[in-house]
Design a protein around this motif. Sequence first.
Motif, PDB file in Angstrom:
ATOM      1  N   LEU A 197       8.640 -12.166  -3.803  1.00  0.00           N
ATOM      2  CA  LEU A 197       9.840 -11.813  -3.038  1.00  0.00           C
ATOM      3  C   LEU A 197       9.918 -12.593  -1.725  1.00  0.00           C
ATOM      4  CD1 LEU A 197      10.048  -7.921  -3.447  1.00  0.00           C
ATOM      5  CD2 LEU A 197      11.414  -9.651  -4.622  1.00  0.00           C
ATOM      6  N   GLY A 198       8.853 -13.337  -1.425  1.00  0.00           N
ATOM      7  CA  GLY A 198       8.845 -14.149  -0.208  1.00  0.00           C
ATOM      8  C   GLY A 198       8.215 -13.491   0.996  1.00  0.00           C
ATOM      9  N   HIS A 199       7.391 -12.452   0.767  1.00  0.00           N
ATOM     10  CA  HIS A 199       6.801 -11.716   1.880  1.00  0.00           C
ATOM     11  C   HIS A 199       5.319 -12.053   2.062  1.00  0.00           C
ATOM     12  CE1 HIS A 199      10.539  -9.657   1.886  1.00  0.00           C
ATOM     13  NE2 HIS A 199      10.295  -8.935   0.803  1.00  0.00           N
ATOM     14  N   LYS A 200       4.804 -11.775   3.245  1.00  0.00           N
ATOM     15  CA  LYS A 200       3.376 -11.860   3.535  1.00  0.00           C
ATOM     16  C   LYS A 200       2.749 -10.489   3.263  1.00  0.00           C
ATOM     17  CE  LYS A 200       4.452 -13.238   7.647  1.00  0.00           C
ATOM     18  NZ  LYS A 200       4.379 -13.666   9.075  1.00  0.00           N
ATOM     19  N   VAL A 201       1.562 -10.494   2.688  1.00  0.00           N
ATOM     20  CA  VAL A 201       0.962  -9.240   2.230  1.00  0.00           C
ATOM     21  C   VAL A 201      -0.394  -9.019   2.891  1.00  0.00           C
ATOM     22  CG1 VAL A 201       0.269  -7.877   0.238  1.00  0.00           C
ATOM     23  CG2 VAL A 201       2.095  -9.580   0.000  1.00  0.00           C
ATOM     24  N   TYR A 202      -0.573  -7.834   3.449  1.00  0.00           N
ATOM     25  CA  TYR A 202      -1.876  -7.364   3.908  1.00  0.00           C
ATOM     26  C   TYR A 202      -2.326  -6.274   2.942  1.00  0.00           C
ATOM     27  CZ  TYR A 202      -0.457  -9.519   8.351  1.00  0.00           C
ATOM     28  OH  TYR A 202      -0.024 -10.398   9.313  1.00  0.00           O
ATOM     29  N   ALA A 203      -3.602  -6.268   2.554  1.00  0.00           N
ATOM     30  CA  ALA A 203      -4.086  -5.312   1.553  1.00  0.00           C
ATOM     31  C   ALA A 203      -5.234  -4.486   2.104  1.00  0.00           C
ATOM     32  CB  ALA A 203      -4.533  -6.049   0.289  1.00  0.00           C
ATOM     33  N   GLN A 204      -5.145  -3.174   1.918  1.00  0.00           N
ATOM     34  CA  GLN A 204      -6.208  -2.235   2.245  1.00  0.00           C
ATOM     35  C   GLN A 204      -6.279  -1.182   1.148  1.00  0.00           C
ATOM     36  OE1 GLN A 204      -8.393  -2.258   4.596  1.00  0.00           O
ATOM     37  NE2 GLN A 204      -7.584  -3.498   6.275  1.00  0.00           N
ATOM     38  N   ASP A 205      -7.496  -0.759   0.800  1.00  0.00           N
ATOM     39  CA  ASP A 205      -7.658   0.402  -0.069  1.00  0.00           C
ATOM     40  C   ASP A 205      -7.955   1.586   0.845  1.00  0.00           C
ATOM     41  OD1 ASP A 205      -8.389   2.409  -1.821  1.00  0.00           O
ATOM     42  OD2 ASP A 205      -9.375   1.041  -3.214  1.00  0.00           O
ATOM     43  N   LEU A 206      -6.903   2.257   1.272  1.00  0.00           N
ATOM     44  CA  LEU A 206      -7.053   3.263   2.308  1.00  0.00           C
ATOM     45  C   LEU A 206      -7.860   4.470   1.830  1.00  0.00           C
ATOM     46  CD1 LEU A 206      -6.064   3.011   5.173  1.00  0.00           C
ATOM     47  CD2 LEU A 206      -4.136   4.492   4.611  1.00  0.00           C
ATOM     48  N   VAL A 207      -7.709   4.844   0.558  1.00  0.00           N
ATOM     49  CA  VAL A 207      -8.461   5.984   0.033  1.00  0.00           C
ATOM     50  C   VAL A 207      -9.952   5.661  -0.022  1.00  0.00           C
ATOM     51  CG1 VAL A 207      -8.819   7.467  -1.976  1.00  0.00           C
ATOM     52  CG2 VAL A 207      -6.501   6.928  -1.233  1.00  0.00           C
ATOM     53  N   GLN A 208     -10.297   4.489  -0.517  1.00  0.00           N
ATOM     54  CA  GLN A 208     -11.709   4.084  -0.543  1.00  0.00           C
ATOM     55  C   GLN A 208     -12.267   3.992   0.874  1.00  0.00           C
ATOM     56  OE1 GLN A 208     -13.260   0.912  -3.262  1.00  0.00           O
ATOM     57  NE2 GLN A 208     -13.676  -0.179  -1.351  1.00  0.00           N
ATOM     58  N   PHE A 233      15.239  -1.621  -1.732  1.00  0.00           N
ATOM     59  CA  PHE A 233      16.658  -1.741  -1.426  1.00  0.00           C
ATOM     60  C   PHE A 233      16.863  -1.967   0.071  1.00  0.00           C
ATOM     61  CE2 PHE A 233      20.701   0.182  -0.107  1.00  0.00           C
ATOM     62  CZ  PHE A 233      21.599  -0.498  -0.924  1.00  0.00           C
ATOM     63  N   ASN A 234      16.069  -1.291   0.879  1.00  0.00           N
ATOM     64  CA  ASN A 234      16.209  -1.395   2.326  1.00  0.00           C
ATOM     65  C   ASN A 234      15.790  -2.758   2.873  1.00  0.00           C
ATOM     66  OD1 ASN A 234      17.188   1.242   2.738  1.00  0.00           O
ATOM     67  ND2 ASN A 234      15.126   2.096   2.731  1.00  0.00           N
ATOM     68  N   ILE A 235      14.935  -3.498   2.167  1.00  0.00           N
ATOM     69  CA  ILE A 235      14.494  -4.813   2.651  1.00  0.00           C
ATOM     70  C   ILE A 235      15.051  -5.935   1.788  1.00  0.00           C
ATOM     71  CG2 ILE A 235      12.402  -3.823   3.671  1.00  0.00           C
ATOM     72  CD1 ILE A 235      10.823  -4.991   1.327  1.00  0.00           C
ATOM     73  N   ARG A 236      16.086  -5.638   1.007  1.00  0.00           N
ATOM     74  CA  ARG A 236      16.667  -6.636   0.113  1.00  0.00           C
ATOM     75  C   ARG A 236      17.245  -7.802   0.919  1.00  0.00           C
ATOM     76  NH1 ARG A 236      20.091  -2.809   1.339  1.00  0.00           N
ATOM     77  NH2 ARG A 236      22.336  -3.219   1.586  1.00  0.00           N
ATOM     78  N   ASP A 237      17.288  -8.960   0.288  1.00  0.00           N
ATOM     79  CA  ASP A 237      17.913 -10.165   0.864  1.00  0.00           C
ATOM     80  C   ASP A 237      17.235 -10.637   2.143  1.00  0.00           C
ATOM     81  OD1 ASP A 237      19.818 -10.057  -1.200  1.00  0.00           O
ATOM     82  OD2 ASP A 237      21.109  -8.731  -0.022  1.00  0.00           O
ATOM     83  N   VAL A 238      15.997 -10.189   2.390  1.00  0.00           N
ATOM     84  CA  VAL A 238      15.238 -10.645   3.545  1.00  0.00           C
ATOM     85  C   VAL A 238      13.906 -11.200   3.052  1.00  0.00           C
ATOM     86  CG1 VAL A 238      14.245 -10.009   5.775  1.00  0.00           C
ATOM     87  CG2 VAL A 238      16.275  -8.817   4.941  1.00  0.00           C
ATOM     88  N   VAL A 239      13.476 -12.340   3.579  1.00  0.00           N
ATOM     89  CA  VAL A 239      12.194 -12.921   3.205  1.00  0.00           C
ATOM     90  C   VAL A 239      11.325 -13.065   4.452  1.00  0.00           C
ATOM     91  CG1 VAL A 239      13.124 -14.143   1.216  1.00  0.00           C
ATOM     92  CG2 VAL A 239      13.075 -15.279   3.447  1.00  0.00           C
ATOM     93  N   GLY A 240      10.045 -13.311   4.215  1.00  0.00           N
ATOM     94  CA  GLY A 240       9.125 -13.534   5.323  1.00  0.00           C
ATOM     95  C   GLY A 240       8.689 -12.284   6.045  1.00  0.00           C
ATOM     96  N   LEU A 241       8.881 -11.108   5.419  1.00  0.00           N
ATOM     97  CA  LEU A 241       8.438  -9.868   6.045  1.00  0.00           C
ATOM     98  C   LEU A 241       6.931  -9.685   5.891  1.00  0.00           C
ATOM     99  CD1 LEU A 241      11.255  -7.413   4.855  1.00  0.00           C
ATOM    100  CD2 LEU A 241      11.153  -8.752   6.966  1.00  0.00           C
ATOM    101  N   SER A 242       6.343  -8.917   6.798  1.00  0.00           N
ATOM    102  CA  SER A 242       4.919  -8.586   6.738  1.00  0.00           C
ATOM    103  C   SER A 242       4.780  -7.183   6.169  1.00  0.00           C
ATOM    104  CB  SER A 242       4.282  -8.657   8.131  1.00  0.00           C
ATOM    105  OG  SER A 242       4.340  -9.973   8.652  1.00  0.00           O
TER     106      SER A 242
END
Length: 239
Positions: A89-100, A62-71
């Motif tokens: 949703l139009g965002h860029k995604v970085y992925a980490q398995d922090l627990v592993q 809800f807090n990032i609604r109507d916005v695209v291109g977020l990291s």
Amino acid sequence: MLTEKLLSIFRKDGDPFSNNAQLASLRAAVPTRSVTPAGPGRKPGRKDALTRQSRGLEQFFFNIRDVVGLSVLDCAGASQDNIDFLINLGHKVYAQDLVQNLDEAFGPDPEAQTNPSRIDYFLKQNFAYPPETLDGVLLWDSLQFMSPALLNATVDRLAEVMRPKAYLLAFFTATERVRDVPSNSFRIADNKTIVLTERGIRPAGQVFNNRNLEKLFGKFESVKFFLTRENLREVIVRR
């Protein structure tokens, strides 16, 4: 470990998934698994998944609604569902398995999480972003397995790499005086629904309540709590 190696084939370290072509390549190479194998300090998890509503997740989107291109940094690892959902949703995604990555950096000895050189290594491996890079961070339940020294260092680093007004979502057990808590994998079903699959039981780094969480995120603008039926405290923090 296999997932992270496969990820490195499709992107350079630190580069986000930002289009459907990258996502299609990821799907072709990463096998679907329902349970992460038990590692140091873990017992084998159960295979049944729980689907439930998440007020914290709903508030995050809800807090990032109507916005695209977020990291957005997703610390659930290379979850196909999560990457798919965020990219759509139009965002860029970085992925980490922090627990592993906790196991890989510190092993089964909790005292290792107090070692300054190991803490520095962990931060460089997982949060090597320029200042004010991230618009959103999905930490899930990873913070509750950190010692106080590592936890404070991690939150300080997040304060550096998140942009002002950015949001993070984190889950903590609401059961106090507990030594071991379940670790879960988290898949996004929609903007207010998650699928949890238990990965195993891990030692909790410390006891968490509203007061010490507010102190932990003292450098941030606001902290909001939601309590679930599963005794999880869902926390939305605004940078």
